[in-house]
Structure formats: C-alpha cells, structure tokens
Design an enzyme around this catalytic site. Sequence first.
Site, mmCIF file in Angstrom:
data_model
loop_
_atom_site.group_PDB
_atom_site.id
_atom_site.type_symbol
_atom_site.label_atom_id
_atom_site.label_comp_id
_atom_site.label_asym_id
_atom_site.label_seq_id
_atom_site.Cartn_x
_atom_site.Cartn_y
_atom_site.Cartn_z
ATOM 1 C CG PHE A 54 -1.857 -1.036 1.409
ATOM 2 C CD1 PHE A 54 -2.027 -2.001 0.435
ATOM 3 C CD2 PHE A 54 -2.631 -1.110 2.562
ATOM 4 C CE1 PHE A 54 -2.946 -3.024 0.596
ATOM 5 C CE2 PHE A 54 -3.553 -2.129 2.735
ATOM 6 C CZ PHE A 54 -3.699 -3.088 1.763
ATOM 7 N NE ARG A 55 2.944 1.081 5.567
ATOM 8 C CZ ARG A 55 2.404 1.851 6.502
ATOM 9 N NH1 ARG A 55 2.678 3.128 6.525
ATOM 10 N NH2 ARG A 55 1.586 1.354 7.400
ATOM 11 C CG HIS A 138 -3.051 -3.992 10.568
ATOM 12 N ND1 HIS A 138 -1.884 -3.855 9.866
ATOM 13 C CD2 HIS A 138 -2.862 -3.330 11.743
ATOM 14 C CE1 HIS A 138 -1.018 -3.136 10.578
ATOM 15 N NE2 HIS A 138 -1.588 -2.808 11.711
#
Length: 271
Positions: A54-55, A138
């Site tokens: 995602f980063r 998460h």
Amino acid sequence: MKNEPTLNVAIMKTIIPGKNEEYLAEALQNYANAQCPVALTGAGISVASGIADFRSPGGLWSVFSPDKYASIDVFHRQPEKAWKLYRALGQALQNKKPNSAHQGLANLEQEGLLAGIVTQNVDNLHQVAGSRHVLEIHGDHQHLQCLNCGDLVPVVPEHYSGDIPLCKHCAVPYKPNVVLFGEAVRHLEEIQELIMQCDLLLVIGTSANVYPAAGLPALVRERGGLIYEFNLEPALAAARWTSHNSGSNYFFEGDLSHTLPSFCKAVLHSK
Ligand code: ZN
C-alpha cells in the site's frame, strides 16, 4: 529441536545466497536450537503474489489517502468513502494466490518448526497456504462487522457493488473487518503471550515501524531471542529498538520470495 545453548551472535550477519555458507549453517543451527520460533510478516511477503505494498509508489495509499478514506472517523461520517477504498482493496486482492514464501512458513508450522505467525496483512494468503496459527493485527478482508451489534458476516460478491450493505439486525452500514486508522489493533493479548515465549523471530517483508509490530523485535531481543530478517534492506539495523542491540542477528539479502523458501527448505532438511 535440540536443547543446546544459543551461539553468541552479537553483530548482524548478512547471508548472501551462495556465499558465506558458514553464517547460514550457524543460523540453521540456532534455528534448530530454538524452542519457539515465530514469524512476523508484512506487505513484502505478498508482493510476489501480485499485491503491491500500500505504501509503495502507485500503491493503494497513493490513490486513496489514508486520512480521507481509511480512518474510523471517515467511516462514521462518510461510510461510502471507506467502502470505496475497501472495494478497491478487494479488487487488488481478487484471485491472488499464496507464493512460495507463504508456503515455506506453512510447511514449517506443519512440521512443528514454527509456533505461529503475526501478520500485518489482511489478504488471508497465510491461511490459504495452510498456516493455522495466524494472528492478524489489522483484521481481515473476508468479513464485515456491525459496530452496533457486533454481527460478523462473511463477504460475498454482492458486497462489491451497489449500495453499502446494512446490518440485517440494526440497518446500519457494515464496517469492513479491516482495522482502520484510529481503531484498536487486534489480538494484542495473544500476540503478547506468543512473543513472551518466542526465542527466535523471523521478520519478513516488513520494516516493522508501525505499532504494535514495531515493538515485537525489541521484546524478543530483550529476552535474549534472535532476529532473522528477510527484507530488501536491513530495516531493523537502525538500532532504534533498544539501546543495547544492533537490529537483526541475521539479515538474508535478496528477494525474500527466493531467500525465505530456500531457508525454510534448509530448516526442514536440517531437522
Ligand atoms: Zn447490527
């Protein structure tokens, strides 16, 4: 696993495939001596399955900025925004399969050589590979949760289009069972329990700079445990965990989708 004293490894040793076989032999010996090896995994392990971090540039966060789409406040105010992100994530995860790194860890667990996996990922690929003891910090992408009554339902294809699904009991929008910014992370007690037993931590595809994952390597080191790191760059070498350690004991250089499976194979052979 034999109960022998751990070899003294004060500095980080870089293991390069095909080179420094003596470090690898030492790492394998220490693994064989470990009583409770555990893996901590992040986005890097799923890159070879076609799931971009995602980063990373072009990753999900560059399209959907976390503060506009991925916080619990946004979900409360504008659930449709959180759902837009969730559906995009669902498309990114669709039809993705575990790779040989996931498989390697599953094989270790099946042979009693890995006590569990703590993962920052929500892609379910460890479970698909056959791992059983997986603690998802998460949350997961496979369920929806009603924040009102706690109802937890499996995701079905209809949830990916049309109106936001509402809880059948309360008629409020379901929240994807992925931990949003501002929400509590999951399984902290179980993770704590596992880490307190852990004397060897495999840090895989994560720079471990986000709480609570960030604290785990230091907890293991403080209790005399070993850190084996599989990352592109030695992320734990910054010595910021505690004043008395220098990061990982062994750093496996190279693409972890090659180095990890071959390490797992070697562990199984040296059993
Ligand atoms: Zn409800």
